[in-house]
Motif scaffolding. Structure first.
Motif, PDB file in Angstrom:
ATOM      1  N   THR A  30      39.779 -54.150  22.962  1.00  0.00           N
ATOM      2  CA  THR A  30      39.018 -55.349  22.295  1.00  0.00           C
ATOM      3  C   THR A  30      38.790 -54.072  20.742  1.00  0.00           C
ATOM      4  O   THR A  30      38.375 -54.540  20.469  1.00  0.00           O
ATOM      5  CB  THR A  30      37.598 -55.129  22.877  1.00  0.00           C
ATOM      6  OG1 THR A  30      36.677 -54.127  23.364  1.00  0.00           O
ATOM      7  CG2 THR A  30      37.884 -56.183  23.930  1.00  0.00           C
ATOM      8  N   TYR A  35      46.692 -55.408  18.185  1.00  0.00           N
ATOM      9  CA  TYR A  35      47.118 -56.220  18.892  1.00  0.00           C
ATOM     10  C   TYR A  35      48.565 -56.196  19.763  1.00  0.00           C
ATOM     11  O   TYR A  35      49.267 -55.255  19.764  1.00  0.00           O
ATOM     12  CB  TYR A  35      48.140 -57.264  17.593  1.00  0.00           C
ATOM     13  CG  TYR A  35      47.597 -57.223  16.188  1.00  0.00           C
ATOM     14  CD1 TYR A  35      47.424 -56.755  15.452  1.00  0.00           C
ATOM     15  CD2 TYR A  35      47.387 -59.133  15.967  1.00  0.00           C
ATOM     16  CE1 TYR A  35      46.798 -56.769  14.149  1.00  0.00           C
ATOM     17  CE2 TYR A  35      46.675 -59.123  15.520  1.00  0.00           C
ATOM     18  CZ  TYR A  35      46.475 -58.467  13.895  1.00  0.00           C
ATOM     19  OH  TYR A  35      45.412 -58.755  13.499  1.00  0.00           O
ATOM     20  N   ILE A  53      48.463 -61.004  22.212  1.00  0.00           N
ATOM     21  CA  ILE A  53      47.001 -61.151  21.579  1.00  0.00           C
ATOM     22  C   ILE A  53      45.984 -60.718  21.122  1.00  0.00           C
ATOM     23  O   ILE A  53      46.260 -58.527  21.388  1.00  0.00           O
ATOM     24  CB  ILE A  53      46.271 -61.712  22.972  1.00  0.00           C
ATOM     25  CG1 ILE A  53      44.665 -61.855  23.364  1.00  0.00           C
ATOM     26  CG2 ILE A  53      46.410 -60.302  24.053  1.00  0.00           C
ATOM     27  CD1 ILE A  53      44.085 -62.429  24.674  1.00  0.00           C
ATOM     28  N   ALA A  54      45.513 -60.593  19.796  1.00  0.00           N
ATOM     29  CA  ALA A  54      44.501 -59.884  18.921  1.00  0.00           C
ATOM     30  C   ALA A  54      43.200 -59.144  19.459  1.00  0.00           C
ATOM     31  O   ALA A  54      43.051 -59.749  20.848  1.00  0.00           O
ATOM     32  CB  ALA A  54      44.136 -60.864  17.869  1.00  0.00           C
ATOM     33  N   SER A  56      40.170 -59.658  19.059  1.00  0.00           N
ATOM     34  CA  SER A  56      39.202 -60.768  18.660  1.00  0.00           C
ATOM     35  C   SER A  56      39.869 -61.712  19.924  1.00  0.00           C
ATOM     36  O   SER A  56      38.203 -62.893  20.336  1.00  0.00           O
ATOM     37  CB  SER A  56      39.243 -61.239  17.226  1.00  0.00           C
ATOM     38  OG  SER A  56      41.202 -62.421  17.097  1.00  0.00           O
ATOM     39  N   GLY A  57      40.558 -61.537  20.572  1.00  0.00           N
ATOM     40  CA  GLY A  57      41.343 -62.430  21.193  1.00  0.00           C
ATOM     41  C   GLY A  57      41.756 -64.070  20.772  1.00  0.00           C
ATOM     42  O   GLY A  57      43.024 -64.372  21.805  1.00  0.00           O
ATOM     43  N   SER A  58      41.893 -63.883  19.651  1.00  0.00           N
ATOM     44  CA  SER A  58      43.376 -64.711  19.041  1.00  0.00           C
ATOM     45  C   SER A  58      44.359 -64.505  19.419  1.00  0.00           C
ATOM     46  O   SER A  58      45.186 -63.245  19.806  1.00  0.00           O
ATOM     47  CB  SER A  58      43.244 -64.377  17.626  1.00  0.00           C
ATOM     48  OG  SER A  58      41.635 -64.500  17.072  1.00  0.00           O
ATOM     49  N   THR A  59      45.653 -65.364  19.847  1.00  0.00           N
ATOM     50  CA  THR A  59      46.326 -65.400  19.998  1.00  0.00           C
ATOM     51  C   THR A  59      47.743 -65.879  19.080  1.00  0.00           C
ATOM     52  O   THR A  59      47.562 -66.749  18.104  1.00  0.00           O
ATOM     53  CB  THR A  59      46.309 -66.268  21.655  1.00  0.00           C
ATOM     54  OG1 THR A  59      46.456 -67.097  21.027  1.00  0.00           O
ATOM     55  CG2 THR A  59      46.019 -65.846  22.701  1.00  0.00           C
ATOM     56  N   TYR A  60      49.257 -65.027  19.418  1.00  0.00           N
ATOM     57  CA  TYR A  60      49.794 -65.286  18.472  1.00  0.00           C
ATOM     58  C   TYR A  60      51.286 -65.793  18.904  1.00  0.00           C
ATOM     59  O   TYR A  60      51.114 -65.120  19.983  1.00  0.00           O
ATOM     60  CB  TYR A  60      49.849 -64.404  17.316  1.00  0.00           C
ATOM     61  CG  TYR A  60      48.811 -63.966  16.597  1.00  0.00           C
ATOM     62  CD1 TYR A  60      47.829 -63.795  17.183  1.00  0.00           C
ATOM     63  CD2 TYR A  60      48.792 -64.644  15.100  1.00  0.00           C
ATOM     64  CE1 TYR A  60      46.360 -63.112  16.739  1.00  0.00           C
ATOM     65  CE2 TYR A  60      46.859 -64.713  14.741  1.00  0.00           C
ATOM     66  CZ  TYR A  60      46.626 -63.685  15.672  1.00  0.00           C
ATOM     67  OH  TYR A  60      45.168 -63.511  14.780  1.00  0.00           O
ATOM     68  N   SER A  72      47.082 -63.868  27.955  1.00  0.00           N
ATOM     69  CA  SER A  72      45.412 -63.735  27.818  1.00  0.00           C
ATOM     70  C   SER A  72      45.248 -62.910  28.705  1.00  0.00           C
ATOM     71  O   SER A  72      46.055 -62.059  28.409  1.00  0.00           O
ATOM     72  CB  SER A  72      45.137 -64.784  28.575  1.00  0.00           C
ATOM     73  OG  SER A  72      45.674 -64.822  30.373  1.00  0.00           O
TER      74      SER A  72
END
Length: 121
Positions: A30, A35, A53-54, A56-60, A72
């Motif tokens: 975190t 990334y 997964i960044a 921040s929890g954002s995924t790409y 995840s």
């Protein structure tokens, strides 16, 4: 020193879902601006970025794999997971997890040692 360790089955049957976990030590998943990525290398081919997964929890995801890929994380265990559905023999590869400082090419600073996954009946 950040260390990454991939784990998961080495053999998956066609049409099943491949699931790999990357355990991270020496740093938090975190922490800002990192990334956590999955990359694979099929036999005789180059590296292919699958997704990330960044912090921040954002995924790409790679557009070519997006429909079959899910990444995840479990922050309590400091690990992140790759799921690739409907696998075929073309998904046979060495799978790596890595930390990146951005989403551009070659921004990785730490890598796992890689794990071989073979898709075969």
């Amino acid at each position: 020193q950040v260390q990454l360790q991939e784990s998961g089955p080495g053999l998956v049957k066609p049409s099943q879902t491949l699931s790999l976990t990357c355990a991270v030590s020496g740093g938090s998943i975190t922490t800002n601006y990192h990334y956590w990525s999955w990359i694979r290398q099929p036999p005789g081919k180059g590296l292919e970025w699958m997704g990330a997964i960044a912090y921040s929890g954002s995924t790409y995801y790679s557009p070519s794999l997006k429909s079959r890929t899910s990444i995840s994380r479990d922050t309590s265990k400091n690990q992140f997971t790759l799921q690739l559905s409907s696998v075929t023999p073309e998904d046979t590869a060495v799978y790596y997890c890595a930390r990146a400082i951005g989403l551009g090419p070659d921004e990785y600073d730490y890598w796992g040692q890689g794990t071989q996954v073979t898709v075969s009946s």
